[in-house]
Design an enzyme around this catalytic site. Structure first.
Site, PDB file in Angstrom:
ATOM      1  N   ASP A  61       0.883  -1.168   0.000  1.00  0.00           N
ATOM      2  CA  ASP A  61       0.000   0.000   0.000  1.00  0.00           C
ATOM      3  C   ASP A  61       0.919   1.217   0.000  1.00  0.00           C
ATOM      4  OD1 ASP A  61      -1.613   2.167   0.540  1.00  0.00           O
ATOM      5  OD2 ASP A  61      -2.856   1.122   1.994  1.00  0.00           O
ATOM      6  N   ASN A  94       3.599   3.732 -10.417  1.00  0.00           N
ATOM      7  CA  ASN A  94       2.363   3.827 -11.178  1.00  0.00           C
ATOM      8  C   ASN A  94       1.110   3.845 -10.303  1.00  0.00           C
ATOM      9  OD1 ASN A  94       0.419   3.102 -13.518  1.00  0.00           O
ATOM     10  ND2 ASN A  94       0.235   1.353 -12.109  1.00  0.00           N
ATOM     11  N   TYR A 157      -5.588  16.795  -7.697  1.00  0.00           N
ATOM     12  CA  TYR A 157      -4.962  15.633  -8.340  1.00  0.00           C
ATOM     13  C   TYR A 157      -3.836  16.105  -9.266  1.00  0.00           C
ATOM     14  CZ  TYR A 157      -4.582  11.757 -11.713  1.00  0.00           C
ATOM     15  OH  TYR A 157      -4.122  10.772 -12.545  1.00  0.00           O
ATOM     16  N   ALA A 159      -2.210  18.865  -9.195  1.00  0.00           N
ATOM     17  CA  ALA A 159      -1.103  19.468  -8.441  1.00  0.00           C
ATOM     18  C   ALA A 159      -0.135  18.390  -7.952  1.00  0.00           C
ATOM     19  CB  ALA A 159      -1.646  20.283  -7.265  1.00  0.00           C
ATOM     20  N   LYS A 161       0.400  15.501  -9.431  1.00  0.00           N
ATOM     21  CA  LYS A 161       1.120  14.988 -10.600  1.00  0.00           C
ATOM     22  C   LYS A 161       2.178  16.000 -11.073  1.00  0.00           C
ATOM     23  CE  LYS A 161      -0.980  10.980 -11.225  1.00  0.00           C
ATOM     24  NZ  LYS A 161      -0.262   9.747 -10.858  1.00  0.00           N
ATOM     25  N   ILE A 190      -7.391   7.363 -20.466  1.00  0.00           N
ATOM     26  CA  ILE A 190      -7.227   5.970 -20.884  1.00  0.00           C
ATOM     27  C   ILE A 190      -8.358   5.128 -20.286  1.00  0.00           C
ATOM     28  CG2 ILE A 190      -5.620   4.019 -21.033  1.00  0.00           C
ATOM     29  CD1 ILE A 190      -4.324   6.587 -22.052  1.00  0.00           C
TER      30      ILE A 190
HETATM   31  P1  NDP Z   1      -6.668   1.658 -12.042  1.00  0.00           P
HETATM   32  O1  NDP Z   1      -7.695   2.145 -11.077  1.00  0.00           O
HETATM   33  O2  NDP Z   1      -7.091   0.869 -13.215  1.00  0.00           O
HETATM   34  O3  NDP Z   1      -5.542   0.805 -11.261  1.00  0.00           O
HETATM   35  C1  NDP Z   1      -4.975   1.332 -10.111  1.00  0.00           C
HETATM   36  C2  NDP Z   1      -3.862   0.421  -9.635  1.00  0.00           C
HETATM   37  O4  NDP Z   1      -3.192   1.096  -8.558  1.00  0.00           O
HETATM   38  C3  NDP Z   1      -4.352  -0.908  -9.085  1.00  0.00           C
HETATM   39  O5  NDP Z   1      -3.403  -1.883  -9.366  1.00  0.00           O
HETATM   40  C4  NDP Z   1      -4.437  -0.641  -7.570  1.00  0.00           C
HETATM   41  O6  NDP Z   1      -4.192  -1.809  -6.787  1.00  0.00           O
HETATM   42  C5  NDP Z   1      -3.252   0.296  -7.382  1.00  0.00           C
HETATM   43  N1  NDP Z   1      -3.430   1.170  -6.213  1.00  0.00           N
HETATM   44  C6  NDP Z   1      -4.363   2.130  -5.998  1.00  0.00           C
HETATM   45  N2  NDP Z   1      -4.160   2.713  -4.811  1.00  0.00           N
HETATM   46  C7  NDP Z   1      -3.069   2.109  -4.263  1.00  0.00           C
HETATM   47  C8  NDP Z   1      -2.367   2.261  -3.043  1.00  0.00           C
HETATM   48  N3  NDP Z   1      -2.748   3.147  -2.107  1.00  0.00           N
HETATM   49  N4  NDP Z   1      -1.279   1.476  -2.821  1.00  0.00           N
HETATM   50  C9  NDP Z   1      -0.888   0.570  -3.739  1.00  0.00           C
HETATM   51  N5  NDP Z   1      -1.521   0.354  -4.903  1.00  0.00           N
HETATM   52  C10 NDP Z   1      -2.603   1.127  -5.158  1.00  0.00           C
HETATM   53  O7  NDP Z   1      -5.904   2.996 -12.481  1.00  0.00           O
HETATM   54  P2  NDP Z   1      -4.954   3.251 -13.747  1.00  0.00           P
HETATM   55  O8  NDP Z   1      -4.240   2.017 -14.084  1.00  0.00           O
HETATM   56  O9  NDP Z   1      -5.726   3.954 -14.789  1.00  0.00           O
HETATM   57  O10 NDP Z   1      -3.953   4.338 -13.115  1.00  0.00           O
HETATM   58  C11 NDP Z   1      -2.582   4.056 -12.928  1.00  0.00           C
HETATM   59  C12 NDP Z   1      -1.829   5.375 -12.811  1.00  0.00           C
HETATM   60  O11 NDP Z   1      -2.013   6.135 -13.995  1.00  0.00           O
HETATM   61  C13 NDP Z   1      -2.291   6.272 -11.643  1.00  0.00           C
HETATM   62  O12 NDP Z   1      -1.159   6.863 -11.042  1.00  0.00           O
HETATM   63  C14 NDP Z   1      -3.134   7.336 -12.334  1.00  0.00           C
HETATM   64  O13 NDP Z   1      -3.137   8.535 -11.603  1.00  0.00           O
HETATM   65  C15 NDP Z   1      -2.409   7.453 -13.663  1.00  0.00           C
HETATM   66  N6  NDP Z   1      -3.177   7.994 -14.789  1.00  0.00           N
HETATM   67  C16 NDP Z   1      -4.277   7.329 -15.265  1.00  0.00           C
HETATM   68  C17 NDP Z   1      -4.961   7.836 -16.362  1.00  0.00           C
HETATM   69  C18 NDP Z   1      -6.198   7.174 -16.922  1.00  0.00           C
HETATM   70  O14 NDP Z   1      -6.933   7.848 -17.663  1.00  0.00           O
HETATM   71  N7  NDP Z   1      -6.449   5.923 -16.642  1.00  0.00           N
HETATM   72  C19 NDP Z   1      -4.524   9.074 -17.018  1.00  0.00           C
HETATM   73  C20 NDP Z   1      -3.338   9.661 -16.453  1.00  0.00           C
HETATM   74  C21 NDP Z   1      -2.700   9.120 -15.390  1.00  0.00           C
HETATM   75  P3  NDP Z   1      -5.365  -2.804  -6.252  1.00  0.00           P
HETATM   76  O15 NDP Z   1      -6.388  -2.931  -7.327  1.00  0.00           O
HETATM   77  O16 NDP Z   1      -4.598  -4.094  -6.005  1.00  0.00           O
HETATM   78  O17 NDP Z   1      -5.896  -2.203  -4.990  1.00  0.00           O
END
Ligand code: NDP
Length: 252
Positions: A61, A94, A157, A159, A161, A190
């Site tokens: 986490d 990520n 959010y 800010a 990033k 995405i």
């Molecule tokens: P998803 O919601 O599809 O996946 C999020 C992932 O992050 C999951 O694997 C989740 O784990 C994990 N996660 C969330 N919170 C925590 C935490 N506190 N500790 C550890 N793991 C955590 O999101 P995306 O894949 O779309 O997003 C990934 C990254 O890309 C993020 O940083 C987001 O801000 C960024 N982003 C996304 C965009 C989009 O449009 N999708 C655009 C621009 C940036 P689990 O499920 O196991 O809890």
């Protein structure tokens, strides 16, 4: 052949999962992390191994900085027992979630949650893992196109990033001595679970967002996963301290 090893946080779903698959296709061995998605992470591990790759999945986490020393010890142990190495090569910060609110309504709790997930987590996780990153390795932070353009509701959010992009440039300087390249990617919208999955699941939102993208559609996880695999490869080794916009040309 020596396989680079990439550690990706938030690999159980969405972009992290896709990055893991694209890196594995290029021969990169994977340490993925999950928070709640243990079974999804195990499925990913099996998928990678089924195509001849190698992967280990660890719980993490990123908001729980007190767990980082133990996590680093687990990574070190995993490197030795699973991969026969002392160090890994690529760290991809990520993991993250969307938490949106108009500025006027935003609470201190929301702000603290965003800081913990998107800034404090990557900062101190990177710090704790640095001794385990091989010289000549890479750190890649995940930013967002919301840093470049504005939409109501995304101020806090964005800010976070923006801070991660600045951090990446500074780290590139401090880690240059070890030949570690530090960059950020800035994905546009995405189709993932992010933000409740609205971009993927709500036709109206999808069409609205697509209108603002030069290539006429919203992004898919593959658009990001393959870009990340390319950016981490030796072909991009001269890119350092920069942010790659990967949005299909969103709101140019
Ligand atoms: P998803 O919601 O599809 O996946 C999020 C992932 O992050 C999951 O694997 C989740 O784990 C994990 N996660 C969330 N919170 C925590 C935490 N506190 N500790 C550890 N793991 C955590 O999101 P995306 O894949 O779309 O997003 C990934 C990254 O890309 C993020 O940083 C987001 O801000 C960024 N982003 C996304 C965009 C989009 O449009 N999708 C655009 C621009 C940036 P689990 O499920 O196991 O809890």
């Amino acid at each position: 052949m020596t396989h680079p090893i990439g550690l990706i946080t938030g690999a159980s779903r969405g972009l992290g999962r896709n990055m893991a698959l694209h890196l594995a296709k290029r021969g990169v061995h994977i340490i993925g992390t999950y928070r709640s998605g243990a079974s999804e992470a195990e499925t990913l591990r099996q998928e990678i191994e089924a195509v001849g790759g190698k992967a280990a999945m660890l719980a993490l986490d990123v908001t729980d900085t007190t767990s980082f020393p133990a996590f680093a010890a687990t990574v070190s142990e995993t490197l030795k027992t699973e991969f026969g190495r002392d160090r890994f090569d690529y760290l991809v910060n990520n993991a993250g979630n969307g938490l949106f609110s108009n500025f006027i309504d935003a609470t201190e709790e929301q702000f603290a949650s965003l800081v913990a997930t998107h800034l404090q987590g990557p900062v101190f996780l990177t710090q704790k893992l640095l001794p385990l990153i091989a010289d000549g390795g890479r750190v890649l932070n995940v930013s967002s196109s919301f840093v470049r353009f504005t939409l109501p509701g995304y101020s806090l959010y964005a800010a976070m990033k923006a801070a991660v992009e600045v951090l990446s440039r500074y780290l590139a300087v401090e880690l240059g001595e070890r030949q570690i390249r530090v960059n950020a990617i800035s994905p546009g919208a995405i189709e993932t679970d992010f933000g409740g999955g609205a971009v993927r699941d709500d036709e109206g939102v999808n069409a609205f967002v697509a209108k603002g993208i030069a290539l006429g559609r919203v992004g898919l996880p593959d658009d990001i996963g393959c870009a990340v695999a390319a950016i981490l490869s030796d072909d991009m080794a001269w890119a350092n301290g920069t942010t790659f916009d990967i949005s299909g040309g969103q709101l140019l």
